[in-house]
Design an enzyme around this catalytic site. Structure first.
Site, PDB file in Angstrom:
ATOM      1  N   GLU A  82       0.685  -0.947  -0.371  1.00 52.39           N
ATOM      2  CA  GLU A  82      -0.133  -0.341   0.000  1.00 52.39           C
ATOM      3  C   GLU A  82       0.550   1.490   0.124  1.00 52.39           C
ATOM      4  O   GLU A  82       1.697   1.403   1.191  1.00 52.39           O
ATOM      5  CB  GLU A  82      -0.882  -0.253   1.023  1.00 52.39           C
ATOM      6  N   LYS A 269      -7.270  -0.831  11.316  1.00 51.45           N
ATOM      7  CA  LYS A 269      -6.753  -1.628  10.595  1.00 51.45           C
ATOM      8  C   LYS A 269      -5.850  -0.808   9.729  1.00 51.45           C
ATOM      9  O   LYS A 269      -4.848  -0.915   9.538  1.00 51.45           O
ATOM     10  CB  LYS A 269      -7.514  -1.531   9.037  1.00 51.45           C
ATOM     11  N   ASP A 285       4.681 -14.360  12.052  1.00 51.71           N
ATOM     12  CA  ASP A 285       2.827 -14.666  11.508  1.00 51.71           C
ATOM     13  C   ASP A 285       1.971 -13.753  11.624  1.00 51.71           C
ATOM     14  O   ASP A 285       1.694 -13.575  12.504  1.00 51.71           O
ATOM     15  CB  ASP A 285       2.784 -16.434  12.235  1.00 51.71           C
ATOM     16  N   HIS A 383      -2.111  10.711  -0.641  1.00 43.24           N
ATOM     17  CA  HIS A 383      -2.279   9.800  -1.476  1.00 43.24           C
ATOM     18  C   HIS A 383      -2.040   9.375  -2.997  1.00 43.24           C
ATOM     19  O   HIS A 383      -1.093   9.138  -3.733  1.00 43.24           O
ATOM     20  CB  HIS A 383      -3.696   8.454  -1.657  1.00 43.24           C
TER      21      HIS A 383
HETATM   22  C1  MEV Z   1      -6.082   3.158   5.495  1.00 46.11           C
HETATM   23  O1  MEV Z   1      -5.187   1.960   4.877  1.00 46.11           O
HETATM   24  C2  MEV Z   1      -5.908   3.242   6.688  1.00 46.11           C
HETATM   25  C3  MEV Z   1      -6.796   3.948   7.127  1.00 46.11           C
HETATM   26  O2  MEV Z   1      -8.180   4.323   7.112  1.00 46.11           O
HETATM   27  C4  MEV Z   1      -6.948   4.341   8.568  1.00 46.11           C
HETATM   28  C5  MEV Z   1      -7.473   5.315   9.339  1.00 46.11           C
HETATM   29  O3  MEV Z   1      -8.739   5.232   8.682  1.00 46.11           O
HETATM   30  O4  MEV Z   1      -7.690   5.242  10.646  1.00 46.11           O
HETATM   31  C6  MEV Z   1      -6.106   5.870   6.520  1.00 46.11           C
END
Ligand code: MEV
Length: 430
Positions: A82, A269, A285, A383
């Site tokens: 990413e 995430k 792992d 991004h």
């Molecule tokens: C993207 O990979 C991760 C985010 O969505 C995390 C977040 O929203 O805190 C930017």
């Protein structure tokens, strides 16, 4: 290596970056080739690792810069597909570095092996029988792993619980023995499984029940690491937002994640973007780490954010993260994967605990980057800049043209392959 601050590293061509690391870490020819994708994991090794192997799946590996943790500099290997993860956490590490760096720590590493026993005539008596043979069971488990014991590890203790003990329970009563094991610098899955399988017949004999599952638990709340940062407001100032405003926005972001599972999962995430990248790069792992981390985020019965953000009495932003982090620096597939070996060389962690602490600092930095962006300009701006670089490369740009074309596309707000080709034809007519 004197510092993990390498100004302008991202502007170097990839070959120059490899040269720089080769010089800094005294890499051999094979290691350099592995970084170039020439001599990394081969088909022969792949064939020994899994069944029906038909090829190799690759990921880019980058280095997170600027990490100062407990006063020591770390260059952090990160394997991830990413865009913007490596850049944004390096940037946050730079800000935190300016404020003294991260502090991090960890508990003693204790892994858990589980043995499930059903059908005991008297569960209380069975539980007591296991406790009264504690030393014998620990000894029995340790005899099975002499090398681990020689290295200073092995079974430390055990405990026993009876589950579904109330009359209305949906599932049948069972007894669960936990064997607590010090696996030293290895994650130790095989060692743990060998030990719990090995003691199972004796557990059956002592309890009069039947043993079914004998397996490690990936919920290692006995093997925790944490990281913390304290950042003064002026460090966080960005694009028309004062540091105080940024902190306010980040605290609202944290409150959102603490109040809503839909947001908490996305928040986490982002944390795992950083955590997994290091876990994968170092040959660990990541499914085990993911499973344990999410369970820990729900430890009080409510799934919440893995990080905690607050403001101290001086108005500084305070970030904290704590997760189970049973990673290893030896064992498993770590020794088989040339890239994992190189990654461990970069990070220079002398113990599994030290690696775990670095990983937590990266997770915290990653979350800080996401919240800072989300609470201000949004993440698309950053991004898009990175996406523009990918588009420029796809259009055929190389070297310093990549940056120039990417920038021109961002300025024109037209990040498209046709635009990149058009710019390339103008800037590099040859
Ligand atoms: C993207 O990979 C991760 C985010 O969505 C995390 C977040 O929203 O805190 C930017």
């Amino acid at each position: 290596m004197k510092s993990s601050r390498i100004p302008g590293f991202y502007k170097l061509a990839i070959e120059e970056r490899i040269d720089k690391l080769a010089e800094t870490f005294d890499l051999g020819r094979e290691e350099i080739d592995a970084l170039r994708g020439l001599g990394s994991l081969g088909l022969e090794q792949a064939d020994k690792m899994i069944e029906n192997a038909v090829g190799i799946y690759s990921l880019p590996i980058g280095v997170g810069l600027n990490f100062l943790i407990n006063g020591k500099d770390y260059l952090v290997p990160m394997a991830i597909e990413e865009p913007s993860v490596v850049a944004s956490c390096s940037f946050m590490a730079k800000l935190v570095r300016g404020a003294g760096g991260f502090t991090a720590g960890s508990t003693k590493r204790v892994m858990i092996g589980q043995v499930q026993v059903v059908g005991c005539e008297d569960f209380r008596a069975a539980k007591n029988a296991l406790y009264s043979h504690r030393d014998e069971l620990i000894e029995l488990a340790n005899v099975l792993v002499p090398n681990m014991v020689k290295r200073g590890g092995g079974a430390l203790d055990l405990d026993v619980r009876v589950l579904n003990d109330n009359p209305g329970a949906k599932y049948s009563r069972m007894l669960v023995l936990h064997l607590y094991i010090d696996t030293q610098d290895a994650m130790g899955a095989n060692t743990i499984n060998t030990m719990v399988e090995g003691i199972a017949p004796r557990v059956e004999a002592l309890t009069g029940g039947k043993v079914y599952l004998r397996i490690l638990s990936n919920y290692t709340d006995t093997c925790l690491a944490w990281a913390k940062c304290v950042v003064p407001p002026h460090v966080l100032t960005t694009d028309g937002w004062t540091g105080e405003q940024v902190i306010e926005g980040m605290l609202h972001a944290h409150a959102f994640a603490a109040s809503d599972t839909y947001r908490a999962v996305t928040h986490n995430k982002g944390v795992m973007n950083g955590v997994d990248a290091v876990v994968i790069a170092t040959g660990n792992d990541w499914r085990a780490i993911e499973a344990g981390a999410h369970a820990y985020a729900a430890r009080d019965g409510h799934y919440g954010p893995m990080t905690d953000w607050s403001k101290d009495e001086n108005g500084n932003l305070v970030g904290f993260i704590e997760l189970p982090m049973p990673v290893g620096i030896v064992g498993g597939s770590i020794g088989m994967h040339p890239m994992a070996q190189i990654a461990l060389k970069f990070v220079r962690a002398k113990s599994a605990r030290e690696l775990a602490e670095v990983i937590l600092a990266v997770g915290l930095a990653q979350n800080m980057a996401a919240l800072r962006a989300l609470a201000t300009t949004g993440i698309q701006k950053g991004h898009m800049a990175l996406h523009a670089r990918t588009v420029a490369v796809t259009a055929g740009a190389r070297g310093e043209l990549v940056e120039r074309i990417a920038q021109a596309m961002v300025e024109a707000q037209e990040i498209k392959i046709e635009k990149a080709r058009e710019l390339l034809a103008t800037l590099d007519p040859a």
